[in-house]
Design a protein around this motif. Structure first.
Motif, PDB file in Angstrom:
ATOM      1  N   THR A   6       3.498   7.422   4.652  1.00 43.66           N
ATOM      2  CA  THR A   6       2.463   7.078   5.505  1.00 43.66           C
ATOM      3  C   THR A   6       2.451   7.736   6.842  1.00 43.66           C
ATOM      4  O   THR A   6       1.597   7.267   7.726  1.00 43.66           O
ATOM      5  CB  THR A   6       2.398   5.491   5.642  1.00 43.66           C
ATOM      6  OG1 THR A   6       3.391   4.914   6.178  1.00 43.66           O
ATOM      7  CG2 THR A   6       1.910   4.882   4.130  1.00 43.66           C
ATOM      8  N   GLU A 137      -5.719   3.796  -7.225  1.00 46.12           N
ATOM      9  CA  GLU A 137      -5.065   3.262  -5.823  1.00 46.12           C
ATOM     10  C   GLU A 137      -5.919   3.399  -4.587  1.00 46.12           C
ATOM     11  O   GLU A 137      -6.708   4.524  -4.683  1.00 46.12           O
ATOM     12  CB  GLU A 137      -3.664   4.116  -5.673  1.00 46.12           C
ATOM     13  CG  GLU A 137      -2.791   3.620  -6.905  1.00 46.12           C
ATOM     14  CD  GLU A 137      -2.306   2.242  -6.856  1.00 46.12           C
ATOM     15  OE1 GLU A 137      -2.532   1.725  -6.114  1.00 46.12           O
ATOM     16  OE2 GLU A 137      -1.435   2.007  -7.765  1.00 46.12           O
ATOM     17  N   GLU A 139      -4.608   4.645  -2.051  1.00 50.44           N
ATOM     18  CA  GLU A 139      -3.770   5.379  -1.436  1.00 50.44           C
ATOM     19  C   GLU A 139      -3.560   6.938  -1.732  1.00 50.44           C
ATOM     20  O   GLU A 139      -4.277   7.181  -2.969  1.00 50.44           O
ATOM     21  CB  GLU A 139      -2.138   4.653  -1.405  1.00 50.44           C
ATOM     22  CG  GLU A 139      -2.278   3.292  -0.856  1.00 50.44           C
ATOM     23  CD  GLU A 139      -0.951   2.519  -1.512  1.00 50.44           C
ATOM     24  OE1 GLU A 139       0.272   2.907  -0.861  1.00 50.44           O
ATOM     25  OE2 GLU A 139      -1.246   1.593  -2.355  1.00 50.44           O
ATOM     26  N   GLU A 321       5.521  -2.885  -4.400  1.00 54.55           N
ATOM     27  CA  GLU A 321       6.414  -2.687  -3.144  1.00 54.55           C
ATOM     28  C   GLU A 321       7.177  -1.181  -3.520  1.00 54.55           C
ATOM     29  O   GLU A 321       7.778  -0.905  -4.592  1.00 54.55           O
ATOM     30  CB  GLU A 321       7.381  -3.658  -3.094  1.00 54.55           C
ATOM     31  CG  GLU A 321       8.412  -3.463  -2.102  1.00 54.55           C
ATOM     32  CD  GLU A 321       9.338  -4.728  -1.659  1.00 54.55           C
ATOM     33  OE1 GLU A 321      10.258  -4.701  -0.938  1.00 54.55           O
ATOM     34  OE2 GLU A 321       9.038  -5.850  -2.380  1.00 54.55           O
ATOM     35  N   TYR A 337       7.443   0.118   1.967  1.00 54.67           N
ATOM     36  CA  TYR A 337       6.083  -0.493   2.445  1.00 54.67           C
ATOM     37  C   TYR A 337       5.531  -1.515   1.094  1.00 54.67           C
ATOM     38  O   TYR A 337       6.472  -1.162  -0.193  1.00 54.67           O
ATOM     39  CB  TYR A 337       5.141   0.280   3.053  1.00 54.67           C
ATOM     40  CG  TYR A 337       4.437   1.072   1.656  1.00 54.67           C
ATOM     41  CD1 TYR A 337       3.511   0.690   0.710  1.00 54.67           C
ATOM     42  CD2 TYR A 337       4.558   2.381   1.749  1.00 54.67           C
ATOM     43  CE1 TYR A 337       2.990   1.212  -0.124  1.00 54.67           C
ATOM     44  CE2 TYR A 337       4.047   3.177   0.885  1.00 54.67           C
ATOM     45  CZ  TYR A 337       3.297   2.634  -0.245  1.00 54.67           C
ATOM     46  OH  TYR A 337       2.899   3.536  -1.183  1.00 54.67           O
ATOM     47  N   GLN A 338       4.772  -2.478   1.447  1.00 52.68           N
ATOM     48  CA  GLN A 338       4.451  -3.262   0.270  1.00 52.68           C
ATOM     49  C   GLN A 338       2.899  -3.208   0.559  1.00 52.68           C
ATOM     50  O   GLN A 338       2.357  -3.252   1.584  1.00 52.68           O
ATOM     51  CB  GLN A 338       4.804  -4.843   0.378  1.00 52.68           C
ATOM     52  CG  GLN A 338       4.531  -5.455  -0.585  1.00 52.68           C
ATOM     53  CD  GLN A 338       4.926  -7.090  -0.478  1.00 52.68           C
ATOM     54  OE1 GLN A 338       4.276  -8.083   0.167  1.00 52.68           O
ATOM     55  NE2 GLN A 338       6.133  -7.364  -1.166  1.00 52.68           N
ATOM     56  N   SER A 339       2.115  -3.216  -0.604  1.00 51.84           N
ATOM     57  CA  SER A 339       0.718  -2.995  -0.448  1.00 51.84           C
ATOM     58  C   SER A 339       0.379  -4.257  -1.560  1.00 51.84           C
ATOM     59  O   SER A 339       0.838  -4.708  -2.719  1.00 51.84           O
ATOM     60  CB  SER A 339       0.242  -1.917  -1.003  1.00 51.84           C
ATOM     61  OG  SER A 339       0.436  -1.363  -2.354  1.00 51.84           O
ATOM     62  N   TRP A 370      -7.745  -5.159   0.460  1.00 47.14           N
ATOM     63  CA  TRP A 370      -6.606  -4.229   0.220  1.00 47.14           C
ATOM     64  C   TRP A 370      -5.579  -4.196   1.496  1.00 47.14           C
ATOM     65  O   TRP A 370      -6.396  -4.167   2.537  1.00 47.14           O
ATOM     66  CB  TRP A 370      -6.697  -2.914  -0.136  1.00 47.14           C
ATOM     67  CG  TRP A 370      -5.595  -1.760  -0.293  1.00 47.14           C
ATOM     68  CD1 TRP A 370      -4.719  -1.720  -1.039  1.00 47.14           C
ATOM     69  CD2 TRP A 370      -5.122  -1.185   0.934  1.00 47.14           C
ATOM     70  NE1 TRP A 370      -3.747  -0.836  -0.798  1.00 47.14           N
ATOM     71  CE2 TRP A 370      -3.944  -0.649   0.399  1.00 47.14           C
ATOM     72  CE3 TRP A 370      -5.515  -0.885   2.237  1.00 47.14           C
ATOM     73  CZ2 TRP A 370      -3.055   0.583   1.353  1.00 47.14           C
ATOM     74  CZ3 TRP A 370      -4.941   0.060   2.899  1.00 47.14           C
ATOM     75  CH2 TRP A 370      -3.691   0.776   2.477  1.00 47.14           C
ATOM     76  N   ARG A 372      -1.515  -3.108   3.286  1.00 44.90           N
ATOM     77  CA  ARG A 372      -0.399  -2.202   3.184  1.00 44.90           C
ATOM     78  C   ARG A 372       0.371  -2.739   4.436  1.00 44.90           C
ATOM     79  O   ARG A 372      -0.105  -2.223   5.478  1.00 44.90           O
ATOM     80  CB  ARG A 372      -0.529  -0.954   2.903  1.00 44.90           C
ATOM     81  CG  ARG A 372       0.939  -0.223   2.696  1.00 44.90           C
ATOM     82  CD  ARG A 372       0.900   1.251   2.626  1.00 44.90           C
ATOM     83  NE  ARG A 372       0.097   2.189   3.266  1.00 44.90           N
ATOM     84  CZ  ARG A 372      -0.338   3.091   3.286  1.00 44.90           C
ATOM     85  NH1 ARG A 372      -0.211   3.959   1.920  1.00 44.90           N
ATOM     86  NH2 ARG A 372      -0.487   3.940   4.275  1.00 44.90           N
ATOM     87  N   GLN A 374       4.040  -1.505   6.534  1.00 50.92           N
ATOM     88  CA  GLN A 374       5.205  -0.760   6.425  1.00 50.92           C
ATOM     89  C   GLN A 374       6.331  -1.478   7.191  1.00 50.92           C
ATOM     90  O   GLN A 374       6.409  -2.002   8.271  1.00 50.92           O
ATOM     91  CB  GLN A 374       4.827   0.521   7.183  1.00 50.92           C
ATOM     92  CG  GLN A 374       6.154   1.358   7.251  1.00 50.92           C
ATOM     93  CD  GLN A 374       6.386   2.103   6.356  1.00 50.92           C
ATOM     94  OE1 GLN A 374       5.610   2.710   5.629  1.00 50.92           O
ATOM     95  NE2 GLN A 374       7.947   2.567   6.355  1.00 50.92           N
ATOM     96  N   LYS A 381       0.526  -1.532   9.870  1.00 55.22           N
ATOM     97  CA  LYS A 381      -0.031  -2.388   8.871  1.00 55.22           C
ATOM     98  C   LYS A 381      -1.350  -1.822   8.887  1.00 55.22           C
ATOM     99  O   LYS A 381      -2.065  -1.527   9.847  1.00 55.22           O
ATOM    100  CB  LYS A 381      -0.135  -3.862   9.209  1.00 55.22           C
ATOM    101  CG  LYS A 381      -0.878  -4.691   8.143  1.00 55.22           C
ATOM    102  CD  LYS A 381      -0.858  -6.254   8.393  1.00 55.22           C
ATOM    103  CE  LYS A 381      -1.646  -6.857   7.174  1.00 55.22           C
ATOM    104  NZ  LYS A 381      -1.709  -8.458   7.561  1.00 55.22           N
TER     105      LYS A 381
END
Length: 673
Positions: A6, A137, A139, A321, A337-339, A370, A372, A374, A381
């Motif tokens: 990211t 996704e 992303e 994650e 990171y976690q989304s 959604w 995410r 970091q 974020k």
């Protein structure tokens, strides 16, 4: 699993650039409309469970009669998947559906699927759904299909072309709908499957599935483990997944829940120069790079018939994650990171008939939330919330079908990223519209003509907006005006379908390696572009035991305006041809052989078409032979049988090469009970 990053540091650009290239464009078309159920949840209602299993397709996001199959759709059956020996859903779409796949960069089986020539942005330009729940996704990454138990799949519906009215963001190239099997009265009791496979390149895989149906209840449990060293050094991949679900059928409807979990570990082999590839395509340029992915998905669904209306809804939550470590001469770069994503999609349908006219009216709402976050020394974020309303109506009378629909969607985006190399601090709202008109006419019981036109769209995601030419300036939505004309013919098991298409794109979202303040590359809105071409699907019954199928796509992707007008877009082969020959005698034997030829294409950095070389064309062969012994089936299969050394992904002129896999032979055993 596809790893992305990211934030990009100029110092780290050479090693990380290929991962940033996934900046997208449109997906799949409204054919695989959402069969509203999670992977377990495809049992028919109680009233239907008492009869022979009906033939069902997915139309306007509802189960429908085959006469309302989405116009121009391709269907892959469970029998075709098993006969081909496809070990996962992604491979089945490529081998049987003829969809081009770009080699994954992380060693996973999740190739980036490409319909209608969108190159490295293909995953963001098509929509993938599992029983009505969006898997695509938010992303720069591909939909994770390797976690879907391949033995649970009833069929895969592929609709090429724009379909944002029903499926929203990214539905320009097409839609792929994966429909899982429906436990019901005809499968009452306990059933199961155990599968084991071993092969070259350190392959070891095991899968097991168990279903139980009794009265109005059905339960299922499945799991799998995959370990492989893969073709290249430092490219090992491990995966563990578990899926369980339950559903209840009641008069006029059904409801259910499903829980799925996945754990994956990857080693990253990295890209090679042309000299390195020619010397040894199996070597690694990044012997220490690795990563992991943990993902869990929870889904609940309900559908019911109330006062003559069909009601359906899915509520799904996904947590992912990701951790990765990249080592280079510039130092260590870590990603953590976690989304999270929550989707709620209620809808209603009224199906009625007045005289000879059948009418289907559908209205629905899609909500997606959604986020995410970091972690690490430079936390950030990003959030995105969308809400959409869509309406669609279709009428069928005599030999005619006519459908029209519209969609309005609003996106609220927020991002806070303090990284010195990012340009991503913003809080914006963007609104987009989609519409389409489709029609078909049955010339006879065997032949049909169809036409489609409409507008589809794709919104820039958080990764797209992280690196733009101007600091904190988000990209504009991408829109496409879509047109298609086609015809189909079917008789005695022989089928032929042909389509010509054109997509006129504005503000196409793409990674330009020459853009940005220091020309290190940035995500941009391109000058107007066009994709136009021809598609052909054919299948023939050659004899009682022999059948042949083929898929051909020709696409020309070019700039139509601006300084680059007339130049070709990168990483788009003009021609892709796939063919399969199957032998299925009635004595328990079966054999299947397939070939795919992919034309040459421009290197990923060749925006000005100045590179004197092109990625070479290549042809691959695969085959499988199986023999049944009662409840057992033993099979021998092979991929890339000619051991072709080739690549289809390369991100700089004669460099940035990701070699494709060499030959692999596999032996498997399956037991059904």
């Amino acid at each position: 699993m596809t790893f992305t990053h990211t934030r990009r540091s100029p110092a780290l650009l050479p090693s990380l650039q290929p991962l940033a290239l996934a900046t997208s464009i449109a997906l799949c078309f409204a054919a695989a409309a959402a069969a509203p159920a999670p992977a377990l949840a495809q049992a028919p209602a109680q009233a239907l469970a008492q009869t022979a299993a009906p033939v069902i397709v997915t139309g306007a996001r509802f189960d429908s009669d085959p006469s309302l199959l989405p116009i121009g759709a391709t269907v892959i059956s469970a029998a075709e998947i098993r006969r081909s020996g496809a070990s996962d859903v992604n491979q089945a779409i490529r081998k049987i559906g003829g969809v081009l796949g770009h080699q994954s960069l992380d060693g996973s089986p999740d190739f980036a699927l490409d319909m209608r020539g969108f190159g490295t942005n293909s995953s963001q330009n098509m929509v993938v759904l599992l029983d009505g729940v969006r898997l695509s996704e938010n992303e720069q990454s591909t939909a994770i299909l390797s976690t879907i138990p391949v033995d649970s799949v009833e069929r895969i519906e592929i609709t090429r072309g724009g379909s944002s009215v029903l499926y929203g963001d990214g539905a320009t190239g097409g839609v792929i709908q994966i429909i899982t099997k429906r436990p019901g009265a005809r499968n009452a009791g306990t059933r199961g499957t155990v599968f084991a496979e071993a092969g070259q390149l350190g392959l070891r895989e095991g899968r097991a599935a168990l279903t139980h149906s009794a009265d109005n209840w059905a339960f299922d449990l499945s799991g799998g483990a995959l370990d492989t060293d893969n073709y290249r050094d430092n490219n090992g991949f491990k995966s563990r997944n578990l899926n369980l679900g339950a559903q209840w059928a009641f008069t006029g409807g059904r409801a259910g829940v499903r829980v799925s979990g996945t754990r994956q570990d990857s080693r990253f082999a990295g890209s090679l120069s042309e000299a390195q590839f020619n010397a040894n395509p199996r070597q690694t340029a990044s012997p220490k790079n690795f990563g992991s992915l943990d993902s869990d998905r929870y889904t609940a669904f309900v559908e019911a018939k109330v006062a003559g209306y069909d009601l359906a809804a899915e509520l799904s939550h996904r947590r992912k994650e990701l951790e990765a470590s990249y080592f280079s001469a510039y130092g260590l770069y870590e990603l953590d990171y976690q989304s999270k994503q929550t989707q709620f999609s209620p809808r209603v349908r009224k199906l009625g008939q007045i005289g000879a006219v059948l009418n289907e009216a559908v209205a629905g709402i899609d909500f997606i939330d959604w986020s995410r976050e970091q972690k690490g020394s430079a936390p950030s974020k990003a959030t995105q919330k969308s809400k959409a309303l869509y309406l669609r109506d279709e009428i069928k009378w005599d030999a005619f079908r006519l459908a029209a629909g519209a969609r309005r969607e609003l996106f609220e985006k927020d991002n806070r990223d303090p990284s010195p190399f990012a340009s991503a601090v913003y809080d914006v709202t963007q609104g987009v519209n989609a519409w389409d008109i489709q029609g078909s006419y049955a010339l006879s019981a065997k032949a049909t003509l169809h036409a489609k036109m409409g507008q589809s769209y794709r919104l820039p995601n958080a990764d797209d907006n992280a690196y733009t030419p101007l600091a904190n300036r988000v990209l504009q939505p991408q829109t496409s005006h879509d047109m298609e004309l086609g015809t189909s013919y079917a008789e005695d098991g022989n089928k032929l379908a042909a389509r010509v298409f054109r997509h006129e794109l504005r503000n196409e979202i793409y990674y330009d390696p020459t853009a940005g303040e220091f020309h290190f590359g940035a995500n941009v809105n391109l000058a107007p572009t066009r994709r136009q071409g021809f598609e052909l699907d054919a299948s023939a019954r050659l004899a009682a035991d022999w059948s042949l199928s083929g898929h051909y796509q020709r696409v020309k992707a070019t700039f139509t305006e601006g300084a680059a007008a007339g130049r070709e877009l990168v990483l788009v082969p003009k021609n892709v041809l796939s063919a399969r020959l199957s032998w299925t005698p009635a004595d328990g034997q079966s054999a299947d052989i397939g070939a795919q030829w992919v034309d040459s294409q421009r290197f990923g950095s060749d925006f000005d078409n100045s590179c004197a070389a092109r990625i070479p064309s290549y042809t691959t062969l695969d085959a499988r032979y199986a023999r049944k012994f009662g409840a057992w089936e033993v099979a021998l299969s092979g991929l890339n049988l000619a051991d072709k050394q080739y690549y289809g992904m390369a991100f700089s002129c004669q460099g940035g090469i990701y070699p494709s896999d060499g030959r692999q032979l596999k032996l498997s055993a399956r037991y059904d009970f």
